[in-house]
Design a protein around this motif. Structure first.
Motif, PDB file in Angstrom:
ATOM      1  N   THR A 551     105.292   9.475  44.252  1.00 49.08           N
ATOM      2  CA  THR A 551     105.141  10.365  42.889  1.00 49.08           C
ATOM      3  C   THR A 551     104.308   9.445  42.045  1.00 49.08           C
ATOM      4  OG1 THR A 551     107.573  10.352  42.900  1.00 49.08           O
ATOM      5  CG2 THR A 551     106.664  10.455  40.754  1.00 49.08           C
ATOM      6  N   ILE A 552     103.948   8.333  42.088  1.00 50.87           N
ATOM      7  CA  ILE A 552     102.765   7.560  41.220  1.00 50.87           C
ATOM      8  C   ILE A 552     101.473   8.233  41.878  1.00 50.87           C
ATOM      9  CG2 ILE A 552     101.626   5.720  40.647  1.00 50.87           C
ATOM     10  CD1 ILE A 552     104.168   4.160  41.075  1.00 50.87           C
ATOM     11  N   GLU A 553     101.019   8.449  43.200  1.00 51.61           N
ATOM     12  CA  GLU A 553     100.110   8.881  43.522  1.00 51.61           C
ATOM     13  C   GLU A 553      99.858  10.511  43.357  1.00 51.61           C
ATOM     14  OE1 GLU A 553     100.675   7.815  47.697  1.00 51.61           O
ATOM     15  OE2 GLU A 553     100.771   5.640  47.227  1.00 51.61           O
ATOM     16  N   ARG A 554     100.802  10.970  42.871  1.00 49.75           N
ATOM     17  CA  ARG A 554     100.660  12.474  42.477  1.00 49.75           C
ATOM     18  C   ARG A 554     100.510  12.743  40.918  1.00 49.75           C
ATOM     19  NH1 ARG A 554     104.535  17.413  44.884  1.00 49.75           N
ATOM     20  NH2 ARG A 554     103.164  19.158  43.578  1.00 49.75           N
ATOM     21  N   ARG A 555      99.476  13.266  40.470  1.00 47.93           N
ATOM     22  CA  ARG A 555      98.933  13.392  39.248  1.00 47.93           C
ATOM     23  C   ARG A 555      99.428  14.993  38.920  1.00 47.93           C
ATOM     24  NH1 ARG A 555      94.373  10.745  35.919  1.00 47.93           N
ATOM     25  NH2 ARG A 555      96.406  11.277  34.348  1.00 47.93           N
ATOM     26  N   THR A 556      99.564  15.587  37.714  1.00 47.45           N
ATOM     27  CA  THR A 556      99.547  16.637  37.268  1.00 47.45           C
ATOM     28  C   THR A 556      98.089  17.108  36.679  1.00 47.45           C
ATOM     29  OG1 THR A 556     101.847  16.448  36.742  1.00 47.45           O
ATOM     30  CG2 THR A 556     100.717  18.220  35.684  1.00 47.45           C
ATOM     31  N   VAL A 557      97.611  18.147  37.149  1.00 45.77           N
ATOM     32  CA  VAL A 557      96.501  18.762  36.708  1.00 45.77           C
ATOM     33  C   VAL A 557      96.513  19.981  36.056  1.00 45.77           C
ATOM     34  CG1 VAL A 557      94.110  19.146  37.201  1.00 45.77           C
ATOM     35  CG2 VAL A 557      95.089  17.153  38.065  1.00 45.77           C
ATOM     36  N   ARG A 558      96.145  20.176  34.822  1.00 44.43           N
ATOM     37  CA  ARG A 558      96.288  21.467  34.173  1.00 44.43           C
ATOM     38  C   ARG A 558      95.011  22.078  34.113  1.00 44.43           C
ATOM     39  NH1 ARG A 558     101.243  22.599  31.056  1.00 44.43           N
ATOM     40  NH2 ARG A 558     102.860  22.033  32.393  1.00 44.43           N
ATOM     41  N   LYS A 559      94.713  23.344  34.798  1.00 46.87           N
ATOM     42  CA  LYS A 559      93.338  23.804  34.655  1.00 46.87           C
ATOM     43  C   LYS A 559      93.023  24.490  33.328  1.00 46.87           C
ATOM     44  CE  LYS A 559      93.604  24.780  39.672  1.00 46.87           C
ATOM     45  NZ  LYS A 559      92.792  23.835  39.881  1.00 46.87           N
ATOM     46  N   SER A 560      91.874  24.098  32.870  1.00 48.11           N
ATOM     47  CA  SER A 560      91.885  24.576  31.229  1.00 48.11           C
ATOM     48  C   SER A 560      90.193  24.398  31.030  1.00 48.11           C
ATOM     49  CB  SER A 560      92.309  23.356  30.500  1.00 48.11           C
ATOM     50  OG  SER A 560      91.960  23.602  29.194  1.00 48.11           O
ATOM     51  N   GLY A 561      89.899  25.133  29.939  1.00 45.90           N
ATOM     52  CA  GLY A 561      88.309  25.012  29.503  1.00 45.90           C
ATOM     53  C   GLY A 561      88.380  24.811  28.042  1.00 45.90           C
ATOM     54  N   LEU A 562      89.347  24.150  27.608  1.00 46.42           N
ATOM     55  CA  LEU A 562      89.171  23.621  26.279  1.00 46.42           C
ATOM     56  C   LEU A 562      88.595  22.660  26.056  1.00 46.42           C
ATOM     57  CD1 LEU A 562      90.510  23.926  23.486  1.00 46.42           C
ATOM     58  CD2 LEU A 562      92.676  22.244  24.145  1.00 46.42           C
ATOM     59  N   VAL A 563      88.385  21.762  26.776  1.00 42.69           N
ATOM     60  CA  VAL A 563      87.301  20.629  26.570  1.00 42.69           C
ATOM     61  C   VAL A 563      85.709  21.327  26.465  1.00 42.69           C
ATOM     62  CG1 VAL A 563      86.143  18.485  27.619  1.00 42.69           C
ATOM     63  CG2 VAL A 563      88.638  18.761  27.768  1.00 42.69           C
ATOM     64  N   GLU A 564      85.447  22.008  27.278  1.00 37.66           N
ATOM     65  CA  GLU A 564      84.134  22.677  27.234  1.00 37.66           C
ATOM     66  C   GLU A 564      83.917  23.546  26.307  1.00 37.66           C
ATOM     67  OE1 GLU A 564      86.284  22.562  30.091  1.00 37.66           O
ATOM     68  OE2 GLU A 564      85.072  21.072  31.372  1.00 37.66           O
ATOM     69  N   GLN A 565      85.310  24.224  25.585  1.00 33.92           N
ATOM     70  CA  GLN A 565      84.995  25.251  24.745  1.00 33.92           C
ATOM     71  C   GLN A 565      84.581  24.271  23.189  1.00 33.92           C
ATOM     72  OE1 GLN A 565      86.676  28.938  23.613  1.00 33.92           O
ATOM     73  NE2 GLN A 565      87.773  29.199  25.284  1.00 33.92           N
ATOM     74  N   ILE A 566      85.402  23.002  23.298  1.00 36.89           N
ATOM     75  CA  ILE A 566      85.105  22.185  22.096  1.00 36.89           C
ATOM     76  C   ILE A 566      83.601  21.728  21.994  1.00 36.89           C
ATOM     77  CG2 ILE A 566      85.937  20.159  20.883  1.00 36.89           C
ATOM     78  CD1 ILE A 566      88.659  20.638  21.909  1.00 36.89           C
ATOM     79  N   ALA A 567      83.336  21.293  23.320  1.00 33.70           N
ATOM     80  CA  ALA A 567      81.904  20.738  23.383  1.00 33.70           C
ATOM     81  C   ALA A 567      80.580  21.796  22.944  1.00 33.70           C
ATOM     82  CB  ALA A 567      81.786  20.068  24.969  1.00 33.70           C
ATOM     83  N   SER A 568      81.180  22.852  23.851  1.00 35.25           N
ATOM     84  CA  SER A 568      79.968  24.073  23.549  1.00 35.25           C
ATOM     85  C   SER A 568      79.980  24.500  22.395  1.00 35.25           C
ATOM     86  CB  SER A 568      80.248  25.252  24.567  1.00 35.25           C
ATOM     87  OG  SER A 568      81.427  25.631  24.583  1.00 35.25           O
ATOM     88  N   GLY A 569      81.133  24.580  21.706  1.00 37.50           N
ATOM     89  CA  GLY A 569      81.291  25.077  20.217  1.00 37.50           C
ATOM     90  C   GLY A 569      80.364  24.212  19.142  1.00 37.50           C
ATOM     91  N   GLU A 570      80.563  22.875  19.480  1.00 31.30           N
ATOM     92  CA  GLU A 570      79.874  21.888  18.544  1.00 31.30           C
ATOM     93  C   GLU A 570      78.459  21.894  19.011  1.00 31.30           C
ATOM     94  OE1 GLU A 570      80.324  20.178  16.214  1.00 31.30           O
ATOM     95  OE2 GLU A 570      78.523  18.923  16.247  1.00 31.30           O
ATOM     96  N   HIS A 571      77.988  22.146  20.243  1.00 26.63           N
ATOM     97  CA  HIS A 571      76.818  22.527  20.610  1.00 26.63           C
ATOM     98  C   HIS A 571      76.151  23.558  19.938  1.00 26.63           C
ATOM     99  CE1 HIS A 571      72.949  21.587  22.995  1.00 26.63           C
ATOM    100  NE2 HIS A 571      73.001  23.043  23.280  1.00 26.63           N
ATOM    101  N   ASN A 572      76.673  24.676  20.085  1.00 25.51           N
ATOM    102  CA  ASN A 572      76.090  25.997  19.415  1.00 25.51           C
ATOM    103  C   ASN A 572      76.107  26.065  17.955  1.00 25.51           C
ATOM    104  OD1 ASN A 572      75.909  26.827  22.113  1.00 25.51           O
ATOM    105  ND2 ASN A 572      77.830  28.033  22.129  1.00 25.51           N
ATOM    106  N   GLY A 573      77.238  25.149  17.269  1.00 27.91           N
ATOM    107  CA  GLY A 573      77.063  24.988  15.899  1.00 27.91           C
ATOM    108  C   GLY A 573      75.990  24.316  15.293  1.00 27.91           C
TER     109      GLY A 573
END
Length: 573
Positions: A551-573
């Motif tokens: 159980t400790i060795e198994r991580r939950t990973v949620r696929k998402s683009g939110l980090v990149e949307q925040i980063a690219s939004g700031e870059h584009n802004g």
């Protein structure tokens, strides 16, 4: 993808529909639509084509019907030619970004709304540094020159319209935000900003309200400041105003919330859609402060918003403060040490600590089997719920539920909450000389939202059967109790034992965690950490060493683009 995917009927019907309405449809579109639907149904906000690299396993049951794409670049190029697939910003059922992330349109829209809501509040506010430092000294005095992360969090919150305070149990998140609110009121002078407190569940909202009041009492605030602190708290759904006759919330982009400052506790439980609703309803000039533990389980619905926001802080100017000092657990705390090892993925060290019996606040018991399990479990129930059994009023019973609770990762099976809740009344009945109806007050948890009764998923009450009119009693977020007729009780389930997911937003003096004897897809490092940190004083874990380590060795990973949307939004802004 490392595991065989089982597409649901919804996934395949959605893919069939998309192919049917597209003039350029092919197998690439069918697979893209089916997998986008599949991943959205499993808590992800998108599906990345690169995850289907060579050697991946596509759903075997459908392989003969639809040939899976064999080349990622060709797959992406084929999708770009389809009518039903558009670039970000297009009004199409599916959205494909430049990185190869394929979204259902609504999921992409929610991500964009959250990203824009954060970025629009991320620019620093002008502040008189001398006045700010003086105010910080009043509420966060310097401590021998040591770095004070709570003071840093306060500075971030005062100088930005969006900030996050993350930290494990006992790190002082709500105590910090109470002082931040006092600081904001102090600096606001006579303007008296309106403050709203909210949380995803009724129990979490109640805890937030009580923590703010307790912290305010310890601060010795001036009366004019103390009187301006919020006296009420609500669930997020209640704050936004769910409309029973039509979709959406009463508060939205056309009907903004009136508050000037909004504090959201247990933000790790807030899913992407709900966070988007908050961002939409909040005025552009309002301040938003999120509190939570980024290491806890992500929301039941799609997204891992708090974790994504914390991850984005290294790429965009998003104020995130991670509190690390625990004021609840001492240096010798087994719970604190075990939770750290779990977070770090150190399965061997965690297992060694757990079974060593060196820490009195963590107890390990090999999982009993067969009849021995039921006998041992009955004894644990009688000991754990002794104070609940002795309660003479609904208030005492509800208070006693905070002293002990049984948790399990699973709903079904011999070690799942459905069976455990079946066993609990029988165990307690023996204390009542064989009363076949079990204890006089049965704890129940609401399993859906009922806006008319203002009862929400996760709210806990006790059913009192005495008298001619059985009633169900609940704690009110603002304090005190309320009751309804048992006949009006919305869908609910017994609450002697809870799933770990349902326990989020709650804490108990003692916890009994029962792990299954086999691996399950719901078991993860985050789940185990969440379960253990529900305990204030002690936790007892039943299980097998193999399942505990895995159980400790198994991580939950949620696929998402939110980090990149925040980063690219700031870059584009």
């Amino acid at each position: 993808m490392t595991e065989t995917i089982n597409l649901s009927a919804l996934d395949t019907h959605f893919a069939d529909f998309i192919v049917r309405i597209d003039r350029h449809a092919g197998n690439e579109l069918w697979w893209g639509a089916a997998l986008a639907s599949h991943f959205a149904g499993r808590g992800h906000t998108c599906f990345n084509l690169s995850d289907a690299a060579e050697g991946s396993v596509f759903p075997s049951a459908h392989a003969a019907r639809k040939s899976p794409p064999s080349d990622i670049r060709h797959w992406q190029e084929s999708l770009e030619l389809c009518d039903t697939v558009g670039a970000p910003g297009a009004y199409t059922p599916l959205v494909l970004d430049a990185a190869g992330r394929l979204y259902l349109h609504r999921c992409w829209g929610y991500e964009q709304q959250v990203a824009l809501g954060i970025l629009s509040r991320s620019r620093p506010l002008t502040a008189n540094e001398a006045s700010l430092d003086a105010a910080l000294d009043r509420y966060f005095p310097e401590r021998n020159g040591a770095v004070d992360l709570q003071r840093s969090a306060a500075r971030m919150a005062v100088t930005h319209r969006f900030s996050v305070i993350s930290g494990g149990p006992g790190t002082g998140k709500t105590a910090t935000v109470a002082r931040i609110l006092a600081l904001l009121l102090d600096m606001a002078g006579d303007s008296n900003p309106e403050i709203a407190l909210t949380a995803p569940t009724g129990k979490a909202a109640l805890r937030l309200h009580q923590s703010i009041l307790n912290a305010a009492d310890h601060l010795a605030l001036p009366e004019e400041i103390k009187n301006c602190l919020p006296t009420g708290v609500s669930t997020i759904h209640r704050l936004l105003g769910v409309q029973t006759r039509k979709a959406g919330f009463r508060h939205n982009r056309d009907n903004k919330l009136s508050c000037d400052i909004l504090v959201v506790d247990e933000a790790s439980m807030v899913d992407l859609q709900l966070m988007a609703g908050l961002m939409e309803a909040l005025r552009e000039d309002a301040q938003l402060i999120l509190l939570g533990d980024r290491n806890q389980l992500a929301s039941v619905e799609a997204g891992a918003v708090l974790a994504d926001i914390c991850d984005s802080a290294s790429l965009a100017p998003v104020p995130v403060t991670q509190l690390t000092k625990s004021y609840r657990f001492g240096n010798d705390s087994g719970i604190a040490a075990l939770s750290r090892l779990i977070n770090n993925g150190e399965s061997d060290a965690a297992a060694e600590l757990l079974i060593s019996e060196h820490s009195p606040d963590i107890i390990w018991r090999p999982l009993p089997t067969g009849r021995a399990f039921e006998e041992s479990f009955a004894a644990a129930v009688r000991a754990g719920y002794a104070s609940y059994f002795q309660a003479s009023s609904p208030a005492e019973a509800l208070a006693a539920l905070g002293s002990f609770r049984i948790l399990s990762p699973l709903r079904s099976g011999p070690h799942g909450v459905e069976n455990l809740n079946r066993l609990c009344p029988a165990a307690l009945a023996s204390e009542r000389k064989g009363d076949p109806h079990g204890p006089g007050m049965m704890p129940v948890m609401i399993t859906g939202n009922n806006y008319e009764l203002e009862l929400f998923n996760g709210d806990t009450g006790v059913v009192v059967e005495s008298g001619d009119a059985p009633a169900v009693w609940f704690e009110k977020p603002e304090g005190g109790l309320r009751h309804i007729s048992k006949l009006r009780l919305p869908p609910s389930e017994p609450a002697f034992a809870l799933t770990v997911h349902k326990s989020q937003g709650s804490e108990f003096d003692r916890v009994l965690l029962i792990l299954p004897d086999h691996q399950s897809e719901v078991l993860s490092r985050e789940l185990l950490y969440t379960a253990i940190t529900r305990a204030r004083h002690s936790i007892e874990i039943w299980g097998t060493e193999e399942v505990f380590r895995q159980t400790i060795e198994r991580r939950t990973v949620r696929k998402s683009g939110l980090v990149e949307q925040i980063a690219s939004g700031e870059h584009n802004g």
